[in-house]
Design a protein around this motif. Structure first.
Motif: not given
Ligand code: GLA
Length: 394
Positions: A41-46, A176-181, A228-230
């Motif tokens: 589930g990568e780059h799906t959170d945002y 970033c999305g919410i996954m990590d936190q 690149e992320y943004n």
């Molecule tokens: C980083 C971001 C996460 C997520 C991943 C990719 O870790 O902080 O929110 O988007 O990249 O899945």
């Protein structure tokens, strides 16, 4: 926070003593927040989609004591730096990057109306930095928990995760999305956290498999990651807008099926289409993967990990030669069930599912072959999924 592994127990034993030496007083609490590995589930959170991360057994620790004024004195053992700032006057510090994560969290609390009291902080950790294992989220969450306890704040865990995400977006500038936190706050040992990033409902899925989670750190420093992320995020939003104009009710790519995307792919630039194709297929992979995990079918789970990697490499273009080599070497190894890059990409780590009895051979062979091909010495370790943030009074 350092690139090389370290025996956490040794660090912890010395922590309280070091605190006394640096601040000439005893610490009151210890806070620990883990890094994470994303299984799929990568780059799906945002994109309001689905993710399946787990907390790793590497973390950031903060030893802390409250102060009567509003000064924060923070010392990082890993950076060998001390800094002092006033919580009434938060400003970006370009000389001590790690301090910005602490300031960002305090700033977000204060935006809610909480007045954060002064603190003495001693920080260290063993989440490798810049490796895609979320050392930054771990630092944010450890800071948020430390502030919560020492200032005596009322905040529930989900709001705390959101506050840390806001700190990263507003203060650090990664959208970033919410996954990590979220997983660093709410994960539990021996489980993966299946999260719906739209409504933040989640389920802790037990990881009871005859396989181990093996992390390979490519030691390839990530570059251009923030820009690149943004950019990826903006491309996904562009694709969602284009589809909304035709389909209606598309708030994010989460609302689009692979079939709908195929049908309307000519309504957007080819690049946006490929980015969107990664996201919509990855969301489906997560849903299937959770089903396979619950059914104990790790072979099928592993197959989805390979598919995820290919999609991140070809459609989303966030892999790099080093990560591709690690996945290829892993796939050629007997006992490997699945492998993929994990985290934002552009360097960092792969996550591998390896049959328990094949782990030692995997570590030796993949390590040796990778080094021969790239001249980089990878760090390969077996991870036991751990708990989200905890604290204890000393
Ligand atoms: C980083 C971001 C996460 C997520 C991943 C990719 O870790 O902080 O929110 O988007 O990249 O899945």
């Amino acid at each position: 926070m350092e690139r090389h592994s370290r025996d956490a127990a040794v660090t912890l034993d010395k922590f309280a003593d070091t605190f006394r030496r640096v601040f000439e007083r005893p610490p009151e609490i210890e806070t620990r927040a883990p890094g994470r590995v994303n299984l799929i589930g990568e780059h799906t959170d945002y994109n309001d989609g689905f993710v399946l991360p787990a907390d790793i057994d590497r973390a950031i620790w903060i030893y802390a004591a409250a102060r009567d004024d509003r000064l924060v004195r923070a010392h990082s053992l890993d950076f060998g730096q001390t800094t002092v700032f006033n919580t009434a006057k938060i400003e970006r510090d370009d000389n001590a990057i790690w301090v910005n994560y602490i300031q960002g969290v305090i700033h977000e609390y204060q935006k809610r109306g909480d007045t954060i009291r002064g603190m003495d902080l001693l920080l260290s950790g063993n989440v490798p930095m810049g490796s895609g294992l979320s050392s930054s989220a771990a630092l944010e969450v450890a800071t948020a928990e430390t502030c919560r306890i020492l200032t005596g704040l009322e905040i529930d865990p989900v709001s705390m995760a959101l506050l840390c995400q806001a700190a990263e977006r507003n203060f650090i500038g990664v959208q970033c999305g919410i996954m990590d936190q979220f997983v660093s706050t709410l994960g539990r040992e021996n489980t993966a956290l299946f999260l719906d990033c739209r409504d933040l409902s989640y389920e802790l899925v037990p990881l009871k498999m005859q396989a181990r989670i093996v992390i390979c750190d490519s030691r390839k420093q990530r570059s251009l990651q923030t820009s690149e992320y943004n950019k990826r995020r903006a491309e996904c939003e562009g694709a969602a807008r284009a589809l909304d104009a035709i389909l209606g009710n598309v708030k994010a790519l989460r609302d689009v099926s692979p079939e709908q995307l195929e049908e309307h792919k000519d309504r957007m630039p080819e690049l946006w289409y490929r980015r969107a194709r990664h996201v919509v297929t990855e969301n489906q992979r997560v849903l299937s993967a959770v089903g396979f995990l619950k059914a104990g079918d790790i072979r099928q789970f592993g197959r989805l990990m390979y598919d995820s990697h290919a999609s991140l490499r070809d459609d989303y273009e966030v892999s790099c030669p080093e990560l591709d080599i690690l996945v290829e070497l892993a796939a050629a190894q007997q006992g490997t069930i699945g492998a993929r890059m994990t985290g934002a990409g552009f360097g960092g780590c792969t996550v591998n599912l390896v049959s328990s009895e094949a782990v030692a051979e995997f570590q030796a062979t993949v390590g040796e072959k990778y080094q021969a091909k790239t001249s980089l010495k990878p760090m390969i370790y077996v991870c036991s999924p751990s708990n989200g943030v905890t604290h204890r009074r000393l």
